[in-house]
Design an enzyme around this catalytic site. Structure first.
Site, PDB file in Angstrom:
ATOM      1  N   ASP A   1       0.848  -1.208   0.000  1.00  0.00           N
ATOM      2  CA  ASP A   1       0.000   0.000   0.000  1.00  0.00           C
ATOM      3  C   ASP A   1       0.874   1.245   0.000  1.00  0.00           C
ATOM      4  O   ASP A   1       2.090   1.158   0.152  1.00  0.00           O
ATOM      5  CB  ASP A   1      -0.876  -0.014   1.258  1.00  0.00           C
ATOM      6  CG  ASP A   1      -0.026  -0.087   2.516  1.00  0.00           C
ATOM      7  OD1 ASP A   1       0.408   0.963   3.000  1.00  0.00           O
ATOM      8  OD2 ASP A   1       0.247  -1.213   3.016  1.00  0.00           O
TER       9      ASP A   1
ATOM     10  N   ASP B   1       0.588   3.599   2.329  1.00  0.00           N
ATOM     11  CA  ASP B   1       0.323   4.168   3.655  1.00  0.00           C
ATOM     12  C   ASP B   1      -0.790   5.209   3.514  1.00  0.00           C
ATOM     13  O   ASP B   1      -1.830   4.872   2.932  1.00  0.00           O
ATOM     14  CB  ASP B   1       1.614   4.730   4.270  1.00  0.00           C
ATOM     15  CG  ASP B   1       1.496   4.896   5.786  1.00  0.00           C
ATOM     16  OD1 ASP B   1       0.843   4.038   6.410  1.00  0.00           O
ATOM     17  OD2 ASP B   1       2.022   5.872   6.326  1.00  0.00           O
TER      18      ASP B   1
HETATM   19  N1  ADE Z   1       2.322  -3.000   6.918  1.00  0.00           N
HETATM   20  C1  ADE Z   1       1.756  -2.952   5.704  1.00  0.00           C
HETATM   21  N2  ADE Z   1       1.408  -1.683   5.371  1.00  0.00           N
HETATM   22  C2  ADE Z   1       1.781  -0.902   6.422  1.00  0.00           C
HETATM   23  C3  ADE Z   1       1.695   0.484   6.701  1.00  0.00           C
HETATM   24  N3  ADE Z   1       1.166   1.334   5.825  1.00  0.00           N
HETATM   25  N4  ADE Z   1       2.180   0.930   7.892  1.00  0.00           N
HETATM   26  C4  ADE Z   1       2.732   0.063   8.777  1.00  0.00           C
HETATM   27  N5  ADE Z   1       2.824  -1.253   8.568  1.00  0.00           N
HETATM   28  C5  ADE Z   1       2.366  -1.739   7.401  1.00  0.00           C
END
Ligand code: ADE
Length: 279
Positions: free
Chosen positions: A217, A219
């Site tokens: 992703d 974030d």
């Molecule tokens: N693991 C997968 N995506 C994450 C994110 N955006 N922040 C922290 N841990 C994660």
């Protein structure tokens, strides 16, 4: 070849990689350590003739949250079973546009934002390793193991980034918009919840360690993308998982063609020389 030698590889499987279907499983083994129990039973087996031990970092059914992972027991158990190399996978968010979801990153640095984890074996408690350990983190990851993972990504045609700075947050919550932008300003490439202190503890035991970060992703820093959610992470992990299995399998097969003894000896010496007192 003459450079062939026996290595035993510990594999710490992160979110989405709790089981390794590609492995020829021989046994499962339940162990205990002076630091408590590992996250899961040890899955012992071979892959391409190489001995491997797998631990599911979050437990077999993903019921251990990042702050509660017994990293010390996981690493101690792998060392006790004779592993000298450790390959880890970690689902992560991206802090840079060019690290796209489904890309992989072979981490080379971290920034520690964890706050409540046991991050040393040398804690002065009875039965634990004695002394105080000031381990160097200039280069936290084994360069030779990193190159092994990079080559394995190349062999499998998986889009990857040869370096990456991980911001490891305490979690279990995701970051705020302000935090996500702060971490970008610090030069973070990806964000996760598990690289620290796992990589630190591996160094304290003189283990060679590298981490394959699987981007799921963006974030929450982007205005043109939906913020990270569990649903999001699990969806992308379905794709990442197939690629990660291939990359790890290739890395394991190729590891047995290299000579590791000098690197292992050097890591063990560095660990030993970092301990003060305790005599
Ligand atoms: N693991 C997968 N995506 C994450 C994110 N955006 N922040 C922290 N841990 C994660």
């Amino acid at each position: 070849s003459g450079d062939c030698e026996n290595v035993k590889i510990g594999i710490i499987g992160g979110t989405g990689l709790e089981s390794f279907e590609l492995f020829e499983m021989n046994c499962t083994k339940t162990v205990n350590t002076p630091y408590g129990s590992p996250s899961s039973e040890l899955i012992c087996g071979t892959l391409h003739g190489v001995d491997c031990i797998i631990i599911a970092r979050h437990g077999k059914v993903h019921d251990i949250m990042p702050s509660d992972i017994n990293n010390r027991a996981n690493l101690y158990a792998l060392k006790e079973e004779g592993c000298t190399l450790v390959l880890a996978t970690t689902a992560c968010g991206s802090l840079r546009a060019e690290y796209e979801p489904t890309d992989f990153a072979i981490l080379d640095q971290f920034i520690d934002r964890t706050t409540k984890r046991d991050s040393t074996f040398y804690d002065g408690k009875p039965g634990h390793l004695k002394g105080v350990c000031h381990i160097s983190m200039r280069n936290p990851f084994s360069e030779k193991l990193r190159q092994l993972l990079i080559a394995a990504c190349e062999e499998n045609g998986v889009k990857h980034h040869k370096t990456g700075t991980a911001i490891t947050i305490e979690g279990p919550r995701f970051s705020t918009y302000a935090e996500s932008h702060l971490y970008r300003s610090w030069g973070g490439s990806i964000i996760n919840m598990t690289t620290v202190p796992e990589v630190v503890l591996a160094a304290e035991l003189g283990l060679l360690y590298a981490s394959l970060a699987l981007v799921t992703d963006y974030d929450c820093w982007r205005d043109d993308y939906e913020a990270v959610s569990v649903e999001h992470v699990m969806q992308t992990m379905a794709v990442n998982k197939q690629n990660a299995l291939k990359v790890i399998a290739t890395a394991v097969a190729n590891a047995s063609k290299q000579k590791w003894s000098d690197d292992i000896l050097q890591a063990q010496k560095a660990a030993k020389n970092s301990v003060m007192g305790g005599k």
